[in-house]
Scaffold this motif. Structure first.
Motif, PDB file in Angstrom:
ATOM      1  N   ASP A 293     -32.560   6.670   7.128  1.00  0.00           N
ATOM      2  CA  ASP A 293     -32.926   7.896   6.431  1.00  0.00           C
ATOM      3  C   ASP A 293     -31.939   8.262   5.329  1.00  0.00           C
ATOM      4  O   ASP A 293     -30.943   7.573   5.106  1.00  0.00           O
ATOM      5  CB  ASP A 293     -33.075   9.056   7.422  1.00  0.00           C
ATOM      6  N   VAL A 294     -32.222   9.364   4.653  1.00  0.00           N
ATOM      7  CA  VAL A 294     -31.396   9.826   3.532  1.00  0.00           C
ATOM      8  C   VAL A 294     -29.959  10.087   3.983  1.00  0.00           C
ATOM      9  O   VAL A 294     -29.006   9.734   3.282  1.00  0.00           O
ATOM     10  CB  VAL A 294     -32.010  11.099   2.891  1.00  0.00           C
ATOM     11  N   SER A 295     -29.782  10.694   5.149  1.00  0.00           N
ATOM     12  CA  SER A 295     -28.414  11.000   5.592  1.00  0.00           C
ATOM     13  C   SER A 295     -27.589   9.730   5.778  1.00  0.00           C
ATOM     14  O   SER A 295     -26.386   9.725   5.507  1.00  0.00           O
ATOM     15  CB  SER A 295     -28.418  11.842   6.864  1.00  0.00           C
ATOM     16  N   SER A 296     -28.207   8.634   6.187  1.00  0.00           N
ATOM     17  CA  SER A 296     -27.450   7.391   6.370  1.00  0.00           C
ATOM     18  C   SER A 296     -27.006   6.798   5.032  1.00  0.00           C
ATOM     19  O   SER A 296     -25.890   6.304   4.913  1.00  0.00           O
ATOM     20  CB  SER A 296     -28.251   6.363   7.175  1.00  0.00           C
ATOM     21  N   ILE A 297     -27.859   6.866   4.026  1.00  0.00           N
ATOM     22  CA  ILE A 297     -27.455   6.317   2.732  1.00  0.00           C
ATOM     23  C   ILE A 297     -26.439   7.237   2.055  1.00  0.00           C
ATOM     24  O   ILE A 297     -25.498   6.780   1.422  1.00  0.00           O
ATOM     25  CB  ILE A 297     -28.649   5.977   1.820  1.00  0.00           C
ATOM     26  N   GLN A 298     -26.592   8.551   2.235  1.00  0.00           N
ATOM     27  CA  GLN A 298     -25.612   9.484   1.673  1.00  0.00           C
ATOM     28  C   GLN A 298     -24.242   9.255   2.314  1.00  0.00           C
ATOM     29  O   GLN A 298     -23.226   9.233   1.626  1.00  0.00           O
ATOM     30  CB  GLN A 298     -26.061  10.938   1.867  1.00  0.00           C
ATOM     31  N   GLN A 299     -24.218   9.060   3.632  1.00  0.00           N
ATOM     32  CA  GLN A 299     -22.950   8.800   4.323  1.00  0.00           C
ATOM     33  C   GLN A 299     -22.334   7.484   3.845  1.00  0.00           C
ATOM     34  O   GLN A 299     -21.124   7.395   3.626  1.00  0.00           O
ATOM     35  CB  GLN A 299     -23.143   8.766   5.837  1.00  0.00           C
ATOM     36  N   ALA A 300     -23.158   6.470   3.653  1.00  0.00           N
ATOM     37  CA  ALA A 300     -22.647   5.184   3.157  1.00  0.00           C
ATOM     38  C   ALA A 300     -22.069   5.345   1.753  1.00  0.00           C
ATOM     39  O   ALA A 300     -21.025   4.776   1.441  1.00  0.00           O
ATOM     40  CB  ALA A 300     -23.755   4.138   3.162  1.00  0.00           C
ATOM     41  N   PHE A 301     -22.756   6.107   0.893  1.00  0.00           N
ATOM     42  CA  PHE A 301     -22.224   6.361  -0.444  1.00  0.00           C
ATOM     43  C   PHE A 301     -20.873   7.071  -0.345  1.00  0.00           C
ATOM     44  O   PHE A 301     -19.933   6.734  -1.057  1.00  0.00           O
ATOM     45  CB  PHE A 301     -23.186   7.228  -1.268  1.00  0.00           C
ATOM     46  N   MET A 302     -20.756   8.053   0.531  1.00  0.00           N
ATOM     47  CA  MET A 302     -19.502   8.799   0.661  1.00  0.00           C
ATOM     48  C   MET A 302     -18.397   7.946   1.283  1.00  0.00           C
ATOM     49  O   MET A 302     -17.218   8.180   1.028  1.00  0.00           O
ATOM     50  CB  MET A 302     -19.711  10.082   1.459  1.00  0.00           C
ATOM     51  N   ASP A 303     -18.753   6.954   2.083  1.00  0.00           N
ATOM     52  CA  ASP A 303     -17.760   6.057   2.686  1.00  0.00           C
ATOM     53  C   ASP A 303     -17.289   4.969   1.728  1.00  0.00           C
ATOM     54  O   ASP A 303     -16.307   4.285   2.004  1.00  0.00           O
ATOM     55  CB  ASP A 303     -18.334   5.393   3.944  1.00  0.00           C
ATOM     56  N   SER A 304     -17.982   4.787   0.632  1.00  0.00           N
ATOM     57  CA  SER A 304     -17.652   3.753  -0.352  1.00  0.00           C
ATOM     58  C   SER A 304     -16.921   4.405  -1.527  1.00  0.00           C
ATOM     59  O   SER A 304     -17.500   5.246  -2.228  1.00  0.00           O
ATOM     60  CB  SER A 304     -18.947   3.098  -0.837  1.00  0.00           C
ATOM     61  N   PRO A 305     -15.657   4.044  -1.768  1.00  0.00           N
ATOM     62  CA  PRO A 305     -14.896   4.713  -2.844  1.00  0.00           C
ATOM     63  C   PRO A 305     -15.586   4.761  -4.207  1.00  0.00           C
ATOM     64  O   PRO A 305     -15.608   5.835  -4.824  1.00  0.00           O
ATOM     65  CB  PRO A 305     -13.571   3.936  -2.885  1.00  0.00           C
ATOM     66  N   PRO A 306     -16.193   3.692  -4.725  1.00  0.00           N
ATOM     67  CA  PRO A 306     -16.824   3.803  -6.047  1.00  0.00           C
ATOM     68  C   PRO A 306     -18.047   4.728  -6.058  1.00  0.00           C
ATOM     69  O   PRO A 306     -18.264   5.467  -7.014  1.00  0.00           O
ATOM     70  CB  PRO A 306     -17.223   2.374  -6.413  1.00  0.00           C
ATOM     71  N   HIS A 307     -18.842   4.690  -4.978  1.00  0.00           N
ATOM     72  CA  HIS A 307     -20.008   5.564  -4.897  1.00  0.00           C
ATOM     73  C   HIS A 307     -19.573   7.019  -4.756  1.00  0.00           C
ATOM     74  O   HIS A 307     -20.124   7.920  -5.389  1.00  0.00           O
ATOM     75  CB  HIS A 307     -20.887   5.185  -3.700  1.00  0.00           C
ATOM     76  N   ARG A 308     -18.590   7.229  -3.913  1.00  0.00           N
ATOM     77  CA  ARG A 308     -18.041   8.571  -3.693  1.00  0.00           C
ATOM     78  C   ARG A 308     -17.489   9.146  -4.996  1.00  0.00           C
ATOM     79  O   ARG A 308     -17.675  10.321  -5.297  1.00  0.00           O
ATOM     80  CB  ARG A 308     -16.955   8.486  -2.629  1.00  0.00           C
ATOM     81  N   GLU A 309     -16.813   8.304  -5.765  1.00  0.00           N
ATOM     82  CA  GLU A 309     -16.257   8.740  -7.047  1.00  0.00           C
ATOM     83  C   GLU A 309     -17.353   9.270  -7.972  1.00  0.00           C
ATOM     84  O   GLU A 309     -17.168  10.276  -8.656  1.00  0.00           O
ATOM     85  CB  GLU A 309     -15.518   7.580  -7.709  1.00  0.00           C
ATOM     86  N   ASN A 310     -18.489   8.609  -7.994  1.00  0.00           N
ATOM     87  CA  ASN A 310     -19.608   9.098  -8.810  1.00  0.00           C
ATOM     88  C   ASN A 310     -20.102  10.452  -8.303  1.00  0.00           C
ATOM     89  O   ASN A 310     -20.329  11.374  -9.080  1.00  0.00           O
ATOM     90  CB  ASN A 310     -20.758   8.099  -8.829  1.00  0.00           C
TER      91      ASN A 310
END
Length: 166
Positions: free
Chosen positions: A121-138
């Motif tokens: 779901d959306v929460s899983s991809i959002q969490q993965a983005f936040m756990d990844s430094p380049p995605h989180r930076e965006n």
């Protein structure tokens, strides 16, 4: 499970962030292949479902760091959705080769892109983005003011394209 395997298991790609101080180059054939800005002007995005949830999740993540909310660019979200659909059809993630496909005709200096997919779901991809430094930076970049989000589900898999700009 290692952090690397966790991210890989839900299919998160590397991000691209570009800082440009010059105007955007003219539109290319890629814009017309994805429907381009002209096609966007004639259609409206009914924001709902996964796209709306991802928009809310992105702003909630920013809010936890006292950052202002991003504004959703509905017209460019139509193109982002087409990009997500193209990734789903190919079965592979890819970043845009031409930022003008998304930002043609508007003034901008800073641009970033997150793409990914998940069978969850959306929460899983959002969490993965936040756990990844380049995605989180965006997501947490103070220079970004606008966002275009395209989310599609194909055969149970959620494919996502997010363009940030400011």
């Amino acid at each position: 499970m290692s952090r690397h395997l966790k991210l890989r298991s839900i299919g998160i790609a590397a991000t691209v962030s570009v800082v440009l101080l010059l105007s955007v180059p003219p539109a290319t054939a890629v814009a017309s292949r994805l429907g381009g800005p002209a096609a966007v002007r004639t259609s409206r995005l009914a924001v709902g479902g996964d796209t709306w949830k991802l928009f809310k999740a992105t702003n909630a993540s920013r809010g936890r760091f006292n950052l202002p909310n991003l504004r959703l660019d509905r017209e460019r979200s139509v193109i982002a959705r087409r990009h997500s659909l193209a990734m789903a059809r190919s079965g592979d993630m890819f970043h845009t080769a031409d930022v003008d496909v998304y930002l043609h005709g508007i003034s901008w200096r800073l641009w970033g892109e997150n793409v990914g997919y998940t069978p969850r779901d959306v929460s899983s991809i959002q969490q993965a983005f936040m756990d990844s430094p380049p995605h989180r930076e965006n997501i947490l970049n103070r220079g970004f003011r606008e966002v275009a989000i395209g989310a599609v589900r194909v055969d149970g898999t959620l494919w996502v394209t997010i363009f940030f700009y400011g």
